[in-house]
Design a protein around this motif. Structure first.
Motif, short mmCIF file in Angstrom:
data_model
loop_
_atom_site.label_atom_id
_atom_site.label_comp_id
_atom_site.label_asym_id
_atom_site.label_seq_id
_atom_site.Cartn_x
_atom_site.Cartn_y
_atom_site.Cartn_z
N CYS A 222 46.73 41.56 47.86
CA CYS A 222 45.45 42.22 48.58
C CYS A 222 45.94 43.49 49.25
CB CYS A 222 45.85 40.86 50.19
SG CYS A 222 45.93 39.53 50.18
N GLN A 223 44.53 43.67 48.71
CA GLN A 223 44.27 45.36 49.01
C GLN A 223 44.05 46.21 50.60
OE1 GLN A 223 44.45 46.98 45.99
NE2 GLN A 223 45.57 45.69 46.11
N CYS A 224 44.23 44.92 51.23
CA CYS A 224 43.89 45.03 52.68
C CYS A 224 44.96 46.48 53.67
CB CYS A 224 44.05 44.17 53.85
SG CYS A 224 45.56 43.14 53.61
N ALA B 142 32.76 29.65 56.76
CA ALA B 142 32.41 31.15 57.19
C ALA B 142 33.69 31.77 58.05
CB ALA B 142 31.51 31.68 58.86
N LEU B 143 33.78 30.64 58.52
CA LEU B 143 35.72 31.15 59.11
C LEU B 143 36.43 32.16 57.67
CD1 LEU B 143 37.81 32.51 61.15
CD2 LEU B 143 38.56 30.15 60.56
N MET B 144 36.51 30.99 56.65
CA MET B 144 37.56 31.17 56.17
C MET B 144 36.22 33.01 55.09
SD MET B 144 39.81 30.61 53.09
CE MET B 144 40.86 28.46 53.78
N GLU B 145 35.34 32.73 55.23
CA GLU B 145 34.84 33.56 54.01
C GLU B 145 35.21 35.14 54.67
OE1 GLU B 145 33.70 33.59 51.13
OE2 GLU B 145 34.54 31.60 51.19
N CYS B 146 35.28 35.63 56.31
CA CYS B 146 35.89 36.42 56.78
C CYS B 146 37.03 36.51 56.54
CB CYS B 146 35.51 35.91 58.87
SG CYS B 146 35.84 37.36 59.60
N LEU B 147 38.27 35.85 57.04
CA LEU B 147 39.71 36.13 56.45
C LEU B 147 39.64 36.42 55.48
CD1 LEU B 147 40.73 33.70 58.90
CD2 LEU B 147 40.75 35.91 59.33
N VAL B 148 38.95 35.68 54.27
CA VAL B 148 39.59 36.51 52.67
C VAL B 148 39.01 38.05 52.34
CG1 VAL B 148 38.49 36.04 50.34
CG2 VAL B 148 39.05 34.02 51.68
N SER B 149 37.68 38.10 53.37
CA SER B 149 36.94 39.60 53.39
C SER B 149 38.46 40.51 53.52
CB SER B 149 35.65 39.65 53.61
OG SER B 149 35.21 40.47 53.71
N LEU B 150 38.86 39.66 54.81
CA LEU B 150 39.69 41.12 55.54
C LEU B 150 40.44 41.33 55.11
CD1 LEU B 150 41.13 42.05 58.19
CD2 LEU B 150 42.17 40.37 58.63
N PHE B 151 41.22 40.59 53.92
CA PHE B 151 42.50 40.68 53.20
C PHE B 151 42.43 41.19 51.22
CE2 PHE B 151 44.06 37.63 55.93
CZ PHE B 151 44.81 38.14 56.57
N GLN B 152 40.69 40.92 51.15
CA GLN B 152 40.54 41.69 50.00
C GLN B 152 41.70 41.27 48.69
OE1 GLN B 152 39.98 45.92 50.63
NE2 GLN B 152 39.27 45.63 52.57
N PRO B 153 41.62 39.97 48.02
CA PRO B 153 42.36 40.15 47.16
C PRO B 153 41.73 39.99 46.05
CG PRO B 153 41.41 37.72 48.10
CD PRO B 153 41.37 39.23 49.42
#
Length: 126
Positions: free
Chosen positions: A13-15, A100-111
């Motif tokens: 994760c690049q977050c 939508a919730l999953m996409e938001c969180l995946v975007s946050l963590f930037q894997p």
């Protein structure tokens, strides 16, 4: 009992580090993401783990939803995260909200790499 269960294992994760180690920051962003997805939080439990010789401590975040739950576990020493979103579809189809919730969180963590699974639960075999 019918519902949608989404899981994701996020690697490299690049977050920013706060999303992997700061229980207050992660808890607040979880509640915002739940609301933005149109789901209803009814409770939360966020636990921060102490640092170890391997690195800073991670966080386990659980948000109870009227529709079911969100769980996140972080491993900052590995820059890894596991996500778990489950919504029941008793009163209506909440599948789009779960995605939508999953996409938001995946975007946050930037894997850099992720493994995702989707399971329809409660289906009766014909």
């Amino acid at each position: 009992m019918h519902g949608l269960h989404l899981t994701a294992d996020l690697h490299d994760c690049q977050c920013g580090p706060q999303w992997l180690t700061d229980r207050d920051a992660l808890g607040a962003v979880c509640l915002k993401a739940v609301a933005a997805a149109g789901l209803q939080a009814v409770g939360k439990l966020i636990h921060g783990f102490p640092a170890t010789p391997q690195g800073p401590g991670g966080v386990t975040a659980t948000v109870l939803l009227a529709e079911s739950h969100l769980c996140i576990h972080t491993w900052p020493e590995q820059r890894g995260v596991t996500l778990d979103v489950y919504v029941c579809n008793f009163s209506g189809d909440h599948s789009a909200k779960a995605h939508a919730l999953m996409e938001c969180l995946v975007s946050l963590f930037q894997p850099r790499h992720s493994e995702r699974n989707e399971l329809q639960r409660g289906r009766v075999a014909a």
